[in-house]
Design an enzyme around this catalytic site. Structure first.
Site, PDB file in Angstrom:
ATOM      1  N   TYR A  42       7.286  11.719  -3.510  1.00 44.60           N
ATOM      2  CA  TYR A  42       6.838  10.340  -3.451  1.00 44.60           C
ATOM      3  C   TYR A  42       8.293   9.560  -3.272  1.00 44.60           C
ATOM      4  CZ  TYR A  42       7.044   5.539  -5.453  1.00 44.60           C
ATOM      5  OH  TYR A  42       7.057   4.086  -5.480  1.00 44.60           O
ATOM      6  N   SER A  43       9.493   9.669  -3.843  1.00 46.24           N
ATOM      7  CA  SER A  43      10.459   8.812  -3.652  1.00 46.24           C
ATOM      8  C   SER A  43      11.147   9.225  -2.181  1.00 46.24           C
ATOM      9  CB  SER A  43      11.388   8.973  -4.949  1.00 46.24           C
ATOM     10  OG  SER A  43      12.090  10.207  -5.033  1.00 46.24           O
ATOM     11  N   LYS A  68       9.093   7.132   0.230  1.00 43.29           N
ATOM     12  CA  LYS A  68       9.440   5.832   0.205  1.00 43.29           C
ATOM     13  C   LYS A  68      10.809   5.701   1.014  1.00 43.29           C
ATOM     14  CE  LYS A  68       7.547   2.798  -1.519  1.00 43.29           C
ATOM     15  NZ  LYS A  68       6.411   1.850  -1.048  1.00 43.29           N
ATOM     16  N   ALA A 102       0.700  -1.075  -0.001  1.00 47.53           N
ATOM     17  CA  ALA A 102       0.022  -0.111   0.319  1.00 47.53           C
ATOM     18  C   ALA A 102       0.968   1.334   0.030  1.00 47.53           C
ATOM     19  CB  ALA A 102      -1.058   0.056   1.036  1.00 47.53           C
ATOM     20  N   THR A 107      11.116   0.876  -3.873  1.00 52.23           N
ATOM     21  CA  THR A 107      11.249   1.278  -5.167  1.00 52.23           C
ATOM     22  C   THR A 107      12.940   1.594  -5.412  1.00 52.23           C
ATOM     23  OG1 THR A 107      10.671   2.898  -6.936  1.00 52.23           O
ATOM     24  CG2 THR A 107      10.691   3.588  -4.660  1.00 52.23           C
ATOM     25  N   ASP A 108      13.381   1.574  -6.605  1.00 54.34           N
ATOM     26  CA  ASP A 108      14.578   1.896  -7.063  1.00 54.34           C
ATOM     27  C   ASP A 108      15.000   3.411  -7.035  1.00 54.34           C
ATOM     28  OD1 ASP A 108      13.254   2.516  -9.347  1.00 54.34           O
ATOM     29  OD2 ASP A 108      14.559   1.491 -10.822  1.00 54.34           O
ATOM     30  N   GLU A 109      13.543   4.233  -7.035  1.00 58.03           N
ATOM     31  CA  GLU A 109      13.786   5.646  -6.811  1.00 58.03           C
ATOM     32  C   GLU A 109      14.399   6.298  -5.556  1.00 58.03           C
ATOM     33  OE1 GLU A 109      10.204   7.781  -8.266  1.00 58.03           O
ATOM     34  OE2 GLU A 109       9.733   6.208  -9.511  1.00 58.03           O
TER      35      GLU A 109
END
Ligand code: NAD
Ligand code: TDX
Length: 333
Positions: free
Chosen positions: A149-150, A153, A80, A122-124
């Site tokens: 966003y990144s 994360k 999520a 994520t890879d970001e």
């Protein structure tokens, strides 16, 4: 592992993971916890047999709900998130709430009920690479996120690491590259362009189109997550990628060709602020330690199947097309 709780499984990657587990692991029962935001769609799980899955409509930030669900779970797989970079630039609020606070709540529940926890990332979080840099991201690459966003994360990954080290939460993390396949929301690059063409609209390419993404089929992401959940070393991070680096313009031209259009039938639009240049994953650790290999190594074939899925599932996306494009238009994209 008989009972798993999967967060965010009404979204793109989570629903594909549920389909994968139902098909490959007949003795596993899944409980889905999903808030059904704009990105969640109950239809994504409509064909899952009733005896294999329970669906709970709720928020990962809801402590009381988590304290009811965690005692029944042997493991939690946490998909999520608010997942779209462009949305995070327009309004970061829900990104901080779901990605950071939500992950914190889940970790507190994993600690209280001693539940195995796998975090999807994520890879970001590693930022970006130059186009001419031979390097790829590894598990040792320093964190350097660019977007709201990144960065949320990255913050969630840090919480997972701290909860493992300080409280002994049995956690693993995976950082995957860009996924493609069925059930992806039409705000994202590949489905946006396909559904534009199916709606009589021209595809939209950001900036100079040279940005590189490392594409992996979502089914290969699912098999990697299952391998890490079962055989990954606790406290470890695994990068997931399938050697699929491609520039955005090359992907767009492949979509145009496959759908019978001229390769120049698209519009150049305003670039994304802070747009990451290139992502590239070195997944040696996952392959060597766990013997994982992707099966979708033919990108053109996978892309053609994805195009066919959107062509044959118009009811799934047509209702949100106008609003999605109106939002982009207001942003000059
Ligand atoms: P998505 O946006 O398609 O789905 C997200 C799901 O989470 C939706 O079903 C939504 O309803 C649910 N959700 C959102 N907030 C919630 C909350 N507070 N409580 C409960 N449910 C909530 O996202 P996706 O593309 O499937 O990404 C899934 C995960 O994989 C994310 O963690 C993302 O960061 C990660 N990831 C995505 C990609 C990619 O290419 N899409 C690549 C690497 C990692
Ligand atoms: O219309 C578009 N035109 C365009 O050129 C859109 C929507 C995107 N783009 C570009 C931006 C990116 O360089 O295409 C590339 C891919 O864009 P997105 O699909 O938005 O993906 P990205 O920003 O790379 O992030 C994705 O991969 C990593 C997922 O959305 C994230 O959740 C994941 O963590």
């Amino acid at each position: 592992m008989r009972n798993i709780l999967v967060t965010g499984a009404a979204g793109f990657i989570g629903s594909n993971f549920v389909h994968w587990v139902v098909e490959h692991e007949p003795s596993v029962h899944i409980t889905v916890l999903d808030k059904l935001t704009y990105a969640g769609n109950r239809e994504n799980l409509a064909d899952i047999p009733e005896n294999r899955m329970d669906f709970v409509h709720g928020d990962i930030c809801d402590e009381k709900l988590l304290s009811k669900l965690f005692p029944k779970a042997d493991a939690v797989v946490h998909f999520a998130a608010e997942s779209h970079n462009d949305n995070s630039i327009a309004n970061p609020d829900p990104f901080v709430e779901t990605n950071v606070v939500g992950t914190y709540r889940l970790l507190e529940a994993a600690r209280a009920f001693d539940v195995r926890f796998h975090h999807i990332s994520t890879d970001e979080v590693y930022g970006d690479l130059a186009l001419d840099d031979p390097a790829r991201f590894t598990e040792e690459t320093p964190y350097h996120p660019s977007s709201p966003y990144s960065s949320t994360k990255a913050a969630s990954d840090m919480l997972v690491r701290a909860w493992h080290r300080t409280y002994g939460v049995r956690a693993t993390i995976s950082n995957c590259s860009n996924n493609y396949g069925p059930y992806q929301h039409i705000e994202k690059f590949i489905p946006r362009q396909i559904t534009n063409l199916l709606s009589g609209l021209r595809p939209k390419l950001y900036g100079d189109g040279k940005n590189v993404r490392d594409w992996i089929h979502t089914e290969d992401h699912s098999s990697a997550v299952w391998a890490i959940l079962n055989d990954g070393r606790i406290g470890e991070t695994y990068l997931i990628g399938a050697d699929g680096e491609k520039s955005n313009i090359d992907v767009l031209r492949a979509i145009l060709r496959t759908m019978g259009y001229s390769e120049d039938d698209f519009d150049w639009v305003r670039d994304r602020p802070g747009h990451d240049r290139r992502y590239a994953i070195d997944s040696t650790k996952l392959r060597r330690e766990l013997g994982w290999e992707p099966i979708h190594t033919d990108f053109d074939g996978g892309l053609a199947a994805t195009i066919e899925w959107y062509e044959t599932h118009r009811d799934w996306w047509q209702g949100v097309k106008e609003a999605t494009e109106a939002k982009y238009k207001a942003q000059g994209q």
